[in-house]
Design a protein around this motif. Sequence first.
Motif: not given
Length: 194
Positions: A47-56
């Motif tokens: 499991l790789e999380i590429r990016r976390v933002t306030w909406s995605r």
Amino acid sequence: LSVRKVLVAVVMIALILAILLDYLAPVYVRSRIVSAFAGMGLNVRRLEIRRVTWSRIDITGLEIGGTEGAAGLRVEQILLDYSPWRLRKDIVDRVSISGAEITLIKGRNSLVIAGLENYRGSGGGSMQIGSLAVTNSEIRLVAPERTLRAPFCLTMTPMFGTYVACADVRPLGDTVRLTAAVNPKSGDGAVPLT
């Protein structure tokens, strides 16, 4: 202290917090997802999380169950779109899945999704999904005599308290359209073939 020094200090603190959030948010989200899957009896192999933002949240390289080099469930990319306020109420506005590969194993009298043999349900959690889209995906049916591959796509949207799903499956080149209307509370639904 001058106003300028206070302003510089506030900007520096905000910058440091933004950098920490950019680094720590994916680590935190990954641990929460792995923990949730483990609570359902599922083994997350990758499991790789590429990016976390306030909406995605942009997830890549998800593999569940299976054996080394042959995951039971593999997904190239998952995009979760949400607003922070709705997410607090366990509502995700949109889930987009691309490149899913689902392996079904045909046994003597059963059909099992590889990697989900120990699935125990959601453990009481109830995340609501506004809409779901699955594209560029494939179902593999592994039987003792041969393996069949069927490309598919799926869309699911809520409508009047039910979810309406439409899937196009191409098992032998011809498209089979499956539609379903399912009430998530009762589990009742219908699946006509067209």
